[in-house]
Design a protein around this motif. Structure first.
Motif, PDB file in Angstrom:
ATOM      1  N   ILE B 101     -54.279 -45.686-104.564  1.00  0.00           N
ATOM      2  CA  ILE B 101     -55.331 -45.776-103.550  1.00  0.00           C
ATOM      3  C   ILE B 101     -56.472 -44.790-103.812  1.00  0.00           C
ATOM      4  O   ILE B 101     -57.636 -45.110-103.597  1.00  0.00           O
ATOM      5  N   ILE B 102     -56.143 -43.591-104.311  1.00  0.00           N
ATOM      6  CA  ILE B 102     -57.213 -42.597-104.494  1.00  0.00           C
ATOM      7  C   ILE B 102     -57.901 -42.691-105.853  1.00  0.00           C
ATOM      8  O   ILE B 102     -58.884 -42.001-106.104  1.00  0.00           O
ATOM      9  N   GLU B 103     -57.379 -43.560-106.732  1.00  0.00           N
ATOM     10  CA  GLU B 103     -57.966 -43.650-108.069  1.00  0.00           C
ATOM     11  C   GLU B 103     -59.464 -43.985-108.021  1.00  0.00           C
ATOM     12  O   GLU B 103     -60.282 -43.283-108.618  1.00  0.00           O
ATOM     13  N   GLY B 104     -59.804 -45.033-107.292  1.00  0.00           N
ATOM     14  CA  GLY B 104     -61.214 -45.424-107.186  1.00  0.00           C
ATOM     15  C   GLY B 104     -62.057 -44.351-106.517  1.00  0.00           C
ATOM     16  O   GLY B 104     -63.076 -43.902-107.074  1.00  0.00           O
ATOM     17  N   PRO B 105     -61.651 -43.908-105.329  1.00  0.00           N
ATOM     18  CA  PRO B 105     -62.448 -42.885-104.641  1.00  0.00           C
ATOM     19  C   PRO B 105     -62.679 -41.623-105.477  1.00  0.00           C
ATOM     20  O   PRO B 105     -63.787 -41.092-105.499  1.00  0.00           O
ATOM     21  N   ALA B 116     -60.085 -37.728-100.350  1.00  0.00           N
ATOM     22  CA  ALA B 116     -59.564 -39.028-100.757  1.00  0.00           C
ATOM     23  C   ALA B 116     -58.148 -39.234-100.228  1.00  0.00           C
ATOM     24  O   ALA B 116     -57.791 -40.318 -99.757  1.00  0.00           O
ATOM     25  N   ILE B 117     -57.350 -38.161-100.271  1.00  0.00           N
ATOM     26  CA  ILE B 117     -55.972 -38.277 -99.794  1.00  0.00           C
ATOM     27  C   ILE B 117     -55.933 -38.491 -98.285  1.00  0.00           C
ATOM     28  O   ILE B 117     -55.200 -39.349 -97.782  1.00  0.00           O
ATOM     29  N   GLU B 118     -56.760 -37.748 -97.569  1.00  0.00           N
ATOM     30  CA  GLU B 118     -56.819 -37.917 -96.111  1.00  0.00           C
ATOM     31  C   GLU B 118     -57.171 -39.356 -95.749  1.00  0.00           C
ATOM     32  O   GLU B 118     -56.554 -39.983 -94.891  1.00  0.00           O
ATOM     33  N   ASN B 119     -58.175 -39.847 -96.456  1.00  0.00           N
ATOM     34  CA  ASN B 119     -58.623 -41.215 -96.273  1.00  0.00           C
ATOM     35  C   ASN B 119     -57.505 -42.218 -96.549  1.00  0.00           C
ATOM     36  O   ASN B 119     -57.272 -43.149 -95.774  1.00  0.00           O
ATOM     37  N   ALA B 120     -56.812 -41.986 -97.668  1.00  0.00           N
ATOM     38  CA  ALA B 120     -55.726 -42.885 -98.066  1.00  0.00           C
ATOM     39  C   ALA B 120     -54.636 -42.909 -97.002  1.00  0.00           C
ATOM     40  O   ALA B 120     -54.081 -43.959 -96.679  1.00  0.00           O
ATOM     41  N   LYS B 121     -54.349 -41.739 -96.449  1.00  0.00           N
ATOM     42  CA  LYS B 121     -53.304 -41.668 -95.423  1.00  0.00           C
ATOM     43  C   LYS B 121     -53.685 -42.474 -94.186  1.00  0.00           C
ATOM     44  O   LYS B 121     -52.855 -43.152 -93.597  1.00  0.00           O
ATOM     45  N   LYS B 122     -54.956 -42.397 -93.814  1.00  0.00           N
ATOM     46  CA  LYS B 122     -55.429 -43.170 -92.664  1.00  0.00           C
ATOM     47  C   LYS B 122     -55.237 -44.668 -92.905  1.00  0.00           C
ATOM     48  O   LYS B 122     -54.772 -45.403 -92.033  1.00  0.00           O
ATOM     49  N   ILE B 123     -55.607 -45.078 -94.114  1.00  0.00           N
ATOM     50  CA  ILE B 123     -55.501 -46.510 -94.423  1.00  0.00           C
ATOM     51  C   ILE B 123     -54.034 -46.947 -94.443  1.00  0.00           C
ATOM     52  O   ILE B 123     -53.670 -47.979 -93.904  1.00  0.00           O
ATOM     53  N   LEU B 124     -53.192 -46.090 -95.051  1.00  0.00           N
ATOM     54  CA  LEU B 124     -51.768 -46.433 -95.113  1.00  0.00           C
ATOM     55  C   LEU B 124     -51.166 -46.531 -93.719  1.00  0.00           C
ATOM     56  O   LEU B 124     -50.292 -47.362 -93.459  1.00  0.00           O
ATOM     57  N   LYS B 125     -51.634 -45.697 -92.841  1.00  0.00           N
ATOM     58  CA  LYS B 125     -51.134 -45.727 -91.473  1.00  0.00           C
ATOM     59  C   LYS B 125     -51.514 -47.058 -90.811  1.00  0.00           C
ATOM     60  O   LYS B 125     -50.710 -47.694 -90.145  1.00  0.00           O
TER      61      LYS B 125
END
Ligand SMILES: Nc1ncnc2c1ncn2[C@@H]1O[C@H](COP(=O)(O)OP(=O)(O)O)[C@@H](O)[C@H]1O
Ligand SMILES: [Mg+2]
Lengths: 235, 245
Positions: B101-105, B116-125
């Protein structure tokens, strides 16, 4: 018998650590770099002047895969001194035996390993390229971050094979005056008239070297997760 | 986003015949039609994974004329605005769910890793996969893998998400969990273009239906009249064949 062995073994091992091991490591190092470079060049799109460069590398790979390694060694070490180039090398190209060995073994390894790496890169499903492109990655980023890491995992087993072959192939360096293990065993055999024992002994040393390397290969493979399958990436 | 008089062929097989289509912001466009009719080619052209020979692609102020080819800047722009989700997920097997998930960002948008990780966590949630954050793709079910692929696309904040038969490789019960995520995204106003063979899902999610047959657009409009009392023989035939399945 043990007396003869205990006298010969240290000399053979010394030659091993002084010549066989460095010759193998240095040649493999340069060979892999050359292989990676060659594979990448050969996988570029056909545009403009790249065609000429690609043809050149294709010729190189063909040349080194279709001629015997021993002959290649002879050409580089005994042949090149007769290649007289005005201005650059008017007296021919005379190389130190060890350097000639490194050059030949590197070129030879590079030719074979480039095919391995090229096949490994092609084996990564097209969907991986597309997935990377669709999140905006460039060709270069995709190659570096997505394709090569997967390709290298696939190529570890065949490259390890090349490495082990190279260990044994360095015995050919004896013929261009490098006093590696096999050369030393020949010299000792000529003194003590024990060819069977001496050649068996050097064979055993090669076998031990190769076994240690195979063991290291296994470790590397499990660390890289080579055996785990990668699913969901086919198109 | 618009395609204007776009044609594409493979060899001498014309697979898109001078098609015109527009895709509204905040809306869901569903492409349906028989296999081999050119639906994937349309999606892939929108993401520039394929380049048609002629026609234009309009994106806000950007106009790409396919006869002139596509330059790097245009390519980057379009890839930024659109994200693709594939039938076979195409997750990166050597990265964890988070890594995917964070590869692109991190690589393309150059976000710092923490953001990027914070963002990814939101999306995963949002898609109910927080617990799988450190798993690898091979440890996921098909439905989970496809949701991660959707998350990977979402993380780039594309204006349009293009989904090519996102549930065709899935068992029915796994299909449902993916469709639910897509319905939620649609409710949130995410613009999407979806190719699907699931007609009840199409009916439920579509703001607009496009029926493609043999490289032609046969229908382009409201879902309601497409599914009910359709007078077009080819469409009714197609619809009844989908029901019989
Ligand atoms: N890479 C390709 N090379 C040649 N023909 C292709 C290729 N991709 C698709 N086609 C052909 O183009 C037509 C449309 O394909 P596609 O867009 O995948 O249809 P759909 O997604 O509606 O099933 C088909 O006839 C298919 O065989
Ligand atoms: Mg398709």
């Amino acid at each position: 018998m043990w007396e003869i062995i205990s006298k010969a073994l240290p000399q053979i091992l010394e030659a091993g650590f002084k010549y066989t091991v460095p010759l193998t490591l240095i040649s493999f190092f340069f060979g892999i770099i050359l292989a990676l470079f060659t594979a990448l060049i050969r996988l570029t799109k056909n545009n403009g002047f790249f065609i000429v460069i690609k043809l050149f590398f294709r010729f190189y790979v063909w040349l080194f895969r279709s001629t015997p390694l021993l002959v290649q060694l002879f050409i580089v070490y005994f042949g090149l001194p007769y290649l007289k180039i005005k201005g650059i090398a008017p007296d021919g190209i005379k190389l130190d035996a060890f350097i000639a060995g490194v050059i030949t073994f590197s070129l030879n390894t590079g030719a074979y390993a480039s095919e391995t790496i090229r096949a490994a890169i092609s084996s990564v499903p097209r969907g991986q390229w597309e997935a990377a492109f669709s999140i905006g990655m460039t060709r270069k980023q995709t190659l570096k971050r997505i394709i090569l890491p997967q390709a290298l995992r696939v190529s570890v087993p065949p490259l390890a094979n090349s490495f082990i072959s190279l260990v044994k192939d360095t015995s050919l360096a004896a013929s261009i005056t490098i006093v590696e293990m096999f050369e030393v065993s020949q010299q000792i055999a000529a003194e003590n008239y024990q060819p069977l024992l001496m050649y068996s002994l050097v064979a055993a040393v090669y076998a031990v070297f190769c076994t240690i390397l195979s063991w290291g290969q296994g470790k590397l493979e499990s660390r890289l997760g080579v055996k785990s399958n990668m699913k969901g990436s086919d198109n | 986003m618009e395609l204007e008089e776009v044609s594409k062929s493979y060899g001498n097989h014309l697979v898109l015949k001078n098609i015109n289509l527009d895709f509204q912001r905040g809306k869901v466009t569903v492409l349906v039609g028989p296999s081999g009719s050119g639906k994937s080619t349309i999606l892939r052209s929108l993401n520039l994974l394929e380049t048609p020979e002629s026609g234009k692609c309009l994106f806000d102020d950007l106009i790409i004329d396919f006869t002139k080819g596509v330059n790097k800047k245009e390519l980057a722009y379009v890839r930024q605005k659109t994200g693709m989700v594939f039938q076979s997920y195409n997750l990166f097997p050597h990265f964890s769910v988070l890594g995917n998930i964070i590869e692109g960002p991190t690589q393309v948008l150059k976000l710092d890793k923490k953001t990027a990780i914070e963002n990814a966590k939101k999306i995963l949630k949002k898609i109910g996969l927080e617990s799988k954050i450190n798993n690898y793709p091979e440890e996921l079910s098909g439905g989970q893998a496809q949701r991660v692929a959707i998350a990977r696309s979402l993380a780039m904040n594309p204006e349009y998400i293009l989904l090519d038969e996102p549930t065709s490789a899935l068992d029915p019960e796994l299909e449902l969990e993916v469709l639910q995520v897509l319905l939620q995204l649609a409710r949130d106003g995410q613009s999407m273009v979806i190719v699907t063979h699931n007609m009840s899902f199409a009916q439920q999610v579509a703001d607009k239906i496009v029926f493609v047959e043999d490289g032609d657009i046969i229908y382009d409009g409201e879902p309601e009249p497409f599914f009910k009392n359709n007078k077009n023989l080819r469409i009714t035939k197609f619809l009844s064949s989908m029901v019989l399945k």
